[in-house]
Design a protein around this motif. Structure first.
Motif, short mmCIF file in Angstrom:
data_model
loop_
_atom_site.label_atom_id
_atom_site.label_comp_id
_atom_site.label_asym_id
_atom_site.label_seq_id
_atom_site.Cartn_x
_atom_site.Cartn_y
_atom_site.Cartn_z
N LYS A 200 0.85 -1.20 0.00
CA LYS A 200 0.00 0.00 0.00
C LYS A 200 0.88 1.25 0.00
O LYS A 200 0.67 2.18 -0.79
CB LYS A 200 -0.93 -0.03 1.24
CG LYS A 200 -2.18 0.82 1.11
CD LYS A 200 -2.03 2.20 1.63
CE LYS A 200 -3.05 3.17 1.15
NZ LYS A 200 -3.06 4.43 1.87
N THR B 292 1.16 3.49 -3.53
CA THR B 292 0.54 4.83 -3.58
C THR B 292 1.60 5.92 -3.73
O THR B 292 1.38 6.90 -4.46
CB THR B 292 -0.32 5.09 -2.33
OG1 THR B 292 0.46 4.82 -1.16
CG2 THR B 292 -1.57 4.24 -2.31
N SER C 274 2.77 5.89 -7.32
CA SER C 274 1.73 6.43 -8.18
C SER C 274 1.74 7.96 -8.11
O SER C 274 1.63 8.65 -9.14
CB SER C 274 0.38 5.87 -7.75
OG SER C 274 -0.62 6.33 -8.60
N ASP D 177 -4.67 11.79 -7.01
CA ASP D 177 -3.71 10.83 -6.46
C ASP D 177 -3.14 11.27 -5.11
O ASP D 177 -2.57 10.44 -4.39
CB ASP D 177 -2.57 10.60 -7.46
CG ASP D 177 -2.56 9.17 -7.95
OD1 ASP D 177 -3.61 8.75 -8.50
OD2 ASP D 177 -1.56 8.46 -7.77
N GLY E 13 -4.19 9.10 -2.34
CA GLY E 13 -3.77 7.70 -2.24
C GLY E 13 -3.07 7.38 -0.93
O GLY E 13 -3.17 6.26 -0.42
N SER E 14 -2.36 8.35 -0.39
CA SER E 14 -1.64 8.07 0.86
C SER E 14 -2.52 8.32 2.08
O SER E 14 -2.06 8.21 3.22
CB SER E 14 -0.36 8.93 0.92
OG SER E 14 -0.64 10.25 0.52
#
Ligand SMILES: Cc1cc2nc3c(=O)[nH]c(=O)nc-3n(C[C@H](O)[C@H](O)[C@H](O)COP(=O)(O)OP(=O)(O)OC[C@H]3O[C@@H](n4cnc5c(N)ncnc54)[C@H](O)[C@@H]3O)c2cc1C
Length: 408
Positions: free
Chosen positions: A321, A325, A328, A384, A387-388
Motif C-alpha cells: 500500500k 501509492t 503512483s 492521487d 492515495g496516501s
C-alpha cells in the motif's frame, strides 16, 4: 523464487488475453486508460462488470459456490495484471472486493442468498460507511448511534468521505450500539438500504473538482436488525476482517507500468529544453528511469509475495500500500510535467472522470486544449494525493510495519 510462469499459467494467461482482446471495446479501453483517479467512469465500470459476470469472472476471489473462480494466487495476479495492461476499466471495490467477503464469512444464509448474486449482477451497489468527521485513522472512536427499538436499530449521525454514495443503493456501515467497555466493543456492522427515509447525501467537491466522495447524514433511520452482519456489539471483528481485503490482494505494479510506458511514449513526442524531445532531456530521463526502476522493484515484491503464497493482510499488504501509492503519486507528478502548459489547463469536460461533475455544461464545440491524456493529467495528479490517505493512511501503515515487521 521462480519468476517464470509455468506452462499452465502461461496457457491461462493466453486465455485471459484472448478474452480481453475480444471483449474490450475501444470505449471501454478509453475509460480504463483515461481514469482520473483509481475509479473508472461509473457506466463503463458497470458495463465491464456485466461482461465479466457473463464469463464468470466478475468476482474471481469469491468461493466457487458463490460465483468465484477456483484459481491459484498466481492466476488471480495474472488476471489483474493482464486486465490492467489491456486497459480494462476498474470495478468498484466496495461490493465485490470488500463487503462480499464479510457477508461470506459472517452473513446468515438469507443474507448470502440475497446480497451475493445481486452484487455480482450490479443490482446491489455498495458504498462504505466507516469514516466519520471525528473518526478516521482512529476508527474505533466512531459515534454514529444505533438505538435498539424492537426489530429495528434507529440510526442517527453522519459518515464522511463516502465514495460513490450517490450511485450506491446500499451502504455497509459501522454504528455504535453501546458505549460501555473498550471503544472497540459496542460497534455493530450494519447494511443500510440507501433509499430508507431520513438519509441525506451531500457531495464533497475534491481539489480536482470531481464529486465522487460525499458526507451522508442519518436522521432516525430505521434499519431492521436482520441487516446486522455478525452479532450486535461485535462489528469490530467484521470490520477488521474486511479491512484486510481493502488493503491487500491487488496487483499495483501493472497499472504503474502502464502509466510509466504512456509517459515515456508521450515524452518522446513532447518538446523539451532546446527543442529536443523531452525524453532526451537527461534530467527528465533520470526522473522517469528512477520511477520505472521503483515500479520494477514493486513488481518483483509482488511476485515474491505471490511465490511465498501470501494472500492478503499483515505486513505485506501494508508494504504494498505504501510503495504503490507513493510511486503512483510520483508518476503523476512526472505525467503532469510531460503534459506541459496544456496539462495545467483545468478542463474536466475533456475527460470521463471517476464520477460526473455536477452541473457541468459542455462548452460550444467541446473545445479541448491539447490531447485527452494532457487534460487528464491535472485531475489524476490532484486525485492521487488522496492515495496516501485512504484505505488507512501511509503513516498508519508504517505504524503497522513498525510493529509487525520490525518488532518495535
Ligand atoms: C479520496 C478518499 C476516499 C475515501 N473513501 C472512503 C469511503 O468510501 N468510506 C470511508 O469510510 N472512508 C473513506 N475515506 C476516508 C479515509 O479512510 C480517511 O480519510 C482515513 O482513514 C484518514 O482519516 P482522517 O481523514 O480522519 O484523518 P486523521 O485520522 O485525522 O489523520 C490526519 C493525519 O494524521 C495522521 N495520523 C493519524 N493518526 C496517526 C498515528 N497514530 N500515527 C501517525 N500518524 C497519524 C494521518 O496519517 C494523517 O496524515 C476516503 C478518504 C479519501 C481521501
Amino acid at each position: 523464487m521462480d519468476l517464470a510462469w509455468s506452462a499452465d499459467d502461461a496457457a491461462f494467461r493466453d486465455e485471459v488475453v484472448a478474452f480481453l482482446d475480444e471483449k474490450l471495446t475501444p470505449e471501454l479501453r478509453q475509460a480504463g486508460r483515461l481514469m482520473t483517479s483509481v475509479y473508472s467512469d461509473h457506466e463503463a465500470s458497470m458495463e465491464w462488470q456485466r461482461i465479466l459476470h457473463e464469463r464468470g469472472w466478475a468476482a474471481p476471489a469469491w468461493p466457487v459456490e458463490h460465483g468465484g473462480c477456483d484459481w491459484s494466487l498466481t492466476q488471480h495476479y495474472i488476471f489483474s495484471r493482464e486486465s490492467v495492461l489491456a486497459g480494462a476499466p476498474s470495478l468498484s471495490p466496495m461490493g465485490i472486493r470488500m463487503v462480499a467477503h464479510a457477508i461470506v464469512a459472517f452473513g446468515t444464509p438469507e443474507q448470502k442468498d440475497f446480497f451475493l448474486p445481486r452484487i455480482l449482477t450490479g443490482e446491489v451497489f455498495f458504498c462504505q460507511g466507516y469514516s466519520e468527521p471525528e473518526a478516521g485513522s482512529d476508527l474505533a472512536s466512531l459515534s454514529m448511534a444505533a438505538v435498539d427499538d424492537g426489530d429495528d436499530l434507529v440510526c442517527t449521525g453522519s459518515k464522511i468521505w463516502t465514495t460513490h454514495a450517490t450511485e450506491a443503493n446500499w451502504m455497509f456501515c459501522l454504528v455504535r450500539t453501546s458505549k460501555t467497555g473498550k471503544k472497540q466493543e459496542g460497534i455493530t456492522f450494519l447494511l443500510i438500504d440507501m433509499n430508507t427515509p431520513g438519509i441525506e447525501i451531500r457531495p464533497l467537491v475534491m481539489s480536482s473538482g470531481e464529486e465522487v466522495q460525499n458526507q451522508v447524514f442519518f436522521d432516525e433511520v430505521r434499519v431492521p436488525k436482520s441487516n446486522v452482519i455478525g452479532t450486535i456489539d461485535d462489528g469490530w471483528t467484521v470490520a477488521k476482517y474486511l479491512l484486510l481485503f481493502e488493503r491487500g490482494g491487488g496487483a499495483a505494479a501493472p497499472a504503474l507500468q502502464v502509466m510509466a510506458e504512456s509517459i515515456a511514449e508521450a515524452a518522446a513526442q513532447q518538446p523539451g529544453p532546446g527543442g529536443r524531445p523531452l525524453l532526451e532531456d537527461p534530467v527528465f530521463a533520470a526522473k522517469l528511469a528512477e520511477a520505472r526502476i521503483r515500479t520494477k522493484v514493486l513488481e518483483v515484491l509482488e511476485y515474491r509475495t505471490l511465490s511465498a503464497g501470501v494472500d492478503v493482510g499483515g505486513a505485506a499488504s501494508s508494504t504494498m500500500k505504501v510503495l504503490g501509492t507513493e510511486l503512483s503519486q510520483r508518476l503523476t507528478e512526472i505525467w503532469l510535467e510531460t503534459a506541459g502548459p496544456r496539462g495545467r489547463v483545468y478542463q474536466p469536460h475533456a475527460t470521463a472522470p471517476g464520477g460526473p461533475i455536477a452541473d457541468f455544461v459542455e462548452p460550444d464545440g467541446g473545445y479541448v486544449s491539447g490531447e485527452s491524456w494532457q487534460a487528464v493529467a491535472p485531475l489524476r495528479y490532484l486525485n492521487d494525493r488522496a492515495g496516501s490517505i485512504y484505505a488507512g493512511s501511509n503513516e498508519i501503515q508504517r505504524n503497522i510495519l513498525a510493529k509487525a515487521a520490525l518488532g518495535l
